[in-house]
Write a protein that holds these residues in place. Sequence first.
Motif: not given
Length: 186
Positions: A43, A80, A84, A87, A104, A107-108, A111-115
Amino acid sequence: MSDVKSEIRALEMDIYQNYEKLQKLRAQLTPEVVENYAFKTSEGESIHLLDMFGDFDELIVVHNMGKSCRYCTAWADGFNAVAPLVSQYVGFYLSSPDVPVVQTEFRESRGWTMPMVSVSENSFAEAMGFRDSDGDYQPGISVFVKNAQGEISRTRTAPLGESDNFGILWHLFDLLAENPIDKAGW
């Protein structure tokens, strides 16, 4: 059991036993003190290595080669999926040389959600041994611990490669008559 089946089973047991031996050797490594590197998140926000631990004393960082690497993308898809769960026990980040805006977007799209953090503006990948003298990034994993004084040490590493234990995709495809990755010319 046929000779081939017996030989396969014996080799599978050898691999398992060698993996156990590898884990015991890794546990004997002397931790390496690491500086508190600064990164940019996907971000674009600043974050330090110490912050990436969150509430945990251990941190896993996946060294990824970025958007241009199909293999790294396949590994990251797998990471990814387990992020969850992982983490809940340790800090967990994916690093790449891509700049935050590229991270970003990619990642989008996956569909990755990991930092994620970018190593494009620091020497972290080189210091950890995941960027060679030619400037080429290499995939792998580093595990870090922090102590009560906030000192950071790297305790373990693992390279990533086609037959490693981290890429389930290769193991699944290797069981097929024709590996789709080989066929696609990866």
